[in-house]
Each structure stands twice: as structure tokens, then as C-alpha cells.
Design an enzyme around this catalytic site. Structure first.
Site, short mmCIF file in Angstrom:
data_model
loop_
_atom_site.label_atom_id
_atom_site.label_comp_id
_atom_site.label_asym_id
_atom_site.label_seq_id
_atom_site.Cartn_x
_atom_site.Cartn_y
_atom_site.Cartn_z
N PRO A 126 -22.32 -24.25 9.32
CA PRO A 126 -22.58 -23.14 8.40
C PRO A 126 -23.93 -22.49 8.75
CG PRO A 126 -22.75 -25.26 7.25
CD PRO A 126 -22.22 -25.53 8.62
N HIS A 127 -23.93 -21.18 8.86
CA HIS A 127 -25.17 -20.50 9.26
C HIS A 127 -25.19 -19.09 8.68
CE1 HIS A 127 -22.17 -19.40 12.34
NE2 HIS A 127 -22.78 -18.22 12.34
N ALA A 128 -26.38 -18.54 8.61
CA ALA A 128 -26.51 -17.16 8.12
C ALA A 128 -27.87 -16.60 8.49
CB ALA A 128 -26.35 -17.12 6.60
#
Lengths: 163, 150
Positions: free
Chosen positions: B66-68
């Protein structure tokens, strides 16, 4: 016999790291001392974006979005370096390209007949895989001109400030 | 920048409390915030969930990343969570996810962000690495395994 100017064209490879800023400061000092032309190049690493897309870490829209961010990153670094050079009365020819980084940089070196490439300190690595993917190291190995690796940021900053 | 230098023991968790995607991401954000570098955790959660809605970051072989990009951080922050049993993270191969790398980065850190994501992809591509990390008993051991794999 006239003395041949040892360095006429210097290229700074800009990779968006703190180390490349140190390299740029040193290159500016060299350009001033040798009366050399100064060039700086940032290459958007399209291979790494494709690798992330292939690994499903990126979706297509994200790949394009990050490519745009890398262009902005490159512009920021190149602008910053040209301002550093301007402070010392040196003009910098900046270039932003996209592609396979080491190939684009080595082609540029050839096309301009650069005599010295200045790189930031290499990242520590312990595996063949890291070595294979480290674009700075690939440039060091593939460039057809002399290459200088700049270390010791404190000392370099002192030298840069002194000119 | 190496993963083992980015991750401190405080940012590594073995065993999640939650079982749902949002709970897992929340726990990872809390973990990443132990470095005290997340200005707005709700905004960080919103950014990560927005990315998950486009397509799950649950990959093959029990890996999830999960990344942003988010303004809630001023520099890159990371966390790593491990679930020995595995958790449904809507992965591409339908298998439960066991190794969760969370990466939050400001828009101005694109170069470093992309390099770190690629490093995660490379180390997690090794079956031996995945097996060793899921069997690790402590955050210190996890960091040691990553350091040896880099």
C-alpha cells in the site's frame, strides 16, 4: 608548444540525490578553475517505471502520474544546480531527458564530446542486483570519458563557499 | 537510500490486530507515525485508500505494498507489517497477503519514492526472502533479513 586545456566540458549527472548536489558544487569549482563549460543532465528513469508497472505495483495511470512527478523533480534539481553555478558566475547548460538513464547519459557525453563526468558518491551496495540497477555505477563503467566521484560533502561545501 | 536504513524497529510489526484492509492500513499508518513524521494521519489513510480503490496493492506471493503520494508527510515514511497467517487484501492471485510494506511520500520526493518501491519489488521477488521474513520472530530480525537481502 601551447598547454592543452585539461578539461573543456564538464557534465554533472543529476539523479535527485543529496550526493549529486555535492557533485554539482565540486563541478562548479572545477569549471571555474579550468574555465570549462558546464552541463547538467537529469534523465527520467523510464525503465524503473516500467519495472513497477510490470510488477503490478503501479497501475498505468499511476505510472504516467509518477513520470510527471519525476520530470518536475528533475526540473527542480536542474534549476537549483544552475542557480548554484550562477552564484559563482558560471553558466550551466541543463538537459532533461527520458529513457534508459545510463544510455541517455553516455550518448549525451559522446554527442557533446564531454571530457569529465562528475558523479555523486555511489550508494553502498552488497549484491550484484543492486550493482546492476545502480545507474550512477553504470555511468561510471560505461562513460567513455574520465569520471570523477565526489565525496566528503562538508569539505566540498567549504571549497564551493571559498570561490 | 536503503530499505533497512529507512525502517526502524519501531516501524515493524509482527501480527496485526485487525483483519480488514482498512484496519490493516490504519495499523501500518500508526506504525509509520512512530517516527513522528505524519502530520495528518486521516489524510494519509484517505490517500492510501484512494489508491486501493483504483486497484488493490495486494500482489502475488503474499506481498502487499500500500502506498500513496500525500501532503501529510514532508519526507518519505515507511512501515512494515507481517501476518504469519495471512490476510485477505484483495490480492491479484487471490492468496492472503502476509508481508505489508507501507510507503508514504510527498509529491516532491518522486525520485527517491520510485527507487524505494523498486527496491521493495526486488527484495520481495525472492522466495527465500519472503519465507525468512514471514518466519521472523522480532522486528530486529526482520530488519536484519532486509539488510542482508539488499
Amino acid at each position: 608548444m601551447d598547454l592543452i586545456k585539461p578539461v573543456k566540458k564538464i557534465l554533472i549527472y543529476v539523479d535527485g540525490s543529496e550526493e549529486c548536489i555535492t557533485a554539482a558544487q565540486y563541478a562548479i569549482v572545477l569549471a571555474k578553475n579550468f574555465g570549462a563549460e558546464l552541463y547538467a543532465m537529469y534523465v527520467v528513469n523510464e525503465s524503473i517505471l516500467k519495472e513497477l508497472l510490470k510488477a503490478n505495483i503501479f497501475i498505468k495511470a499511476e505510472e504516467m502520474d509518477y513520470e510527471h512527478d519525476l520530470v518536475q523533480d528533475g526540473k527542480r534539481y536542474l534549476h537549483y544546480i544552475s542557480e548554484l553555478a550562477k552564484e559563482k558566475g558560471i553558466n550551466t547548460e541543463i538537459k532533461l531527458e527520458k529513457g534508459v538513464v545510463n544510455k541517455v547519459v553516455t550518448d549525451y557525453i559522446k554527442s557533446l564530446d564531454i571530457d569529465l563526468v562528475v558523479l555523486g558518491e555511489l550508494e553502498e551496495f552488497t549484491s550484484r542486483s543492486d550493482s546492476f540497477h545502480d545507474e550512477t555505477e553504470l555511468i561510471l563503467r560505461k562513460a567513455q570519458c574520465s569520471v570523477l566521484i565526489v565525496k566528503d560533502p562538508d569539505k566540498v561545501e567549504q571549497i564551493y563557499n571559498s570561490i | 537510500m536503503r530499505l533497512s536504513e529507512m525502517l526502524k524497529e519501531d516501524n515493524v510489526l509482527i501480527g496485526f490486530k485487525g483483519t480488514q484492509k482498512k484496519d490493516i492500513i490504519n495499523e501500518l499508518i500508526e506504525l509509520a507515525d512512530k517516527s513522528g513524521r505524519i502530520r495528518d494521519k486521516e489524510e494519509a489513510l484517505r490517500a492510501v485508500m484512494a489508491r486501493e480503490e483504483m486497484m488493490s496493492t495486494g500482489l502475488e506471493h503474499g506481498i502487499a505494498i500500500p502506498h500513496a503520494k500525500t501532503d501529510s508527510v514532508s519526507e518519505i515514511v515507511m512501515a512494515l507489517g507481517i501476518s504469519k497467517q495471512g490476510i485477505d487484501f484483495e490480492s491479484v492471485d487471490g492468496e492472503p497477503s502476509k508481508i505489508f510494506f507501507l510507503l508514504l511520500a510527498p509529491e516532491t520526493a518522486a525520485t527517491a519514492n520510485v527507487k524505494l518501491l523498486a527496491q521493495i519489488a526486488r527484495v520481495t521477488s525472492s522466495a527465500e526472502f519472503r519465507s525468512r521474513i514471514v518466519s521472523a520472530d522480532s522486528p530486529a530480525e526482520v530488519i536484519d533479513i532486509i539488510s542482508n537481502a539488499e
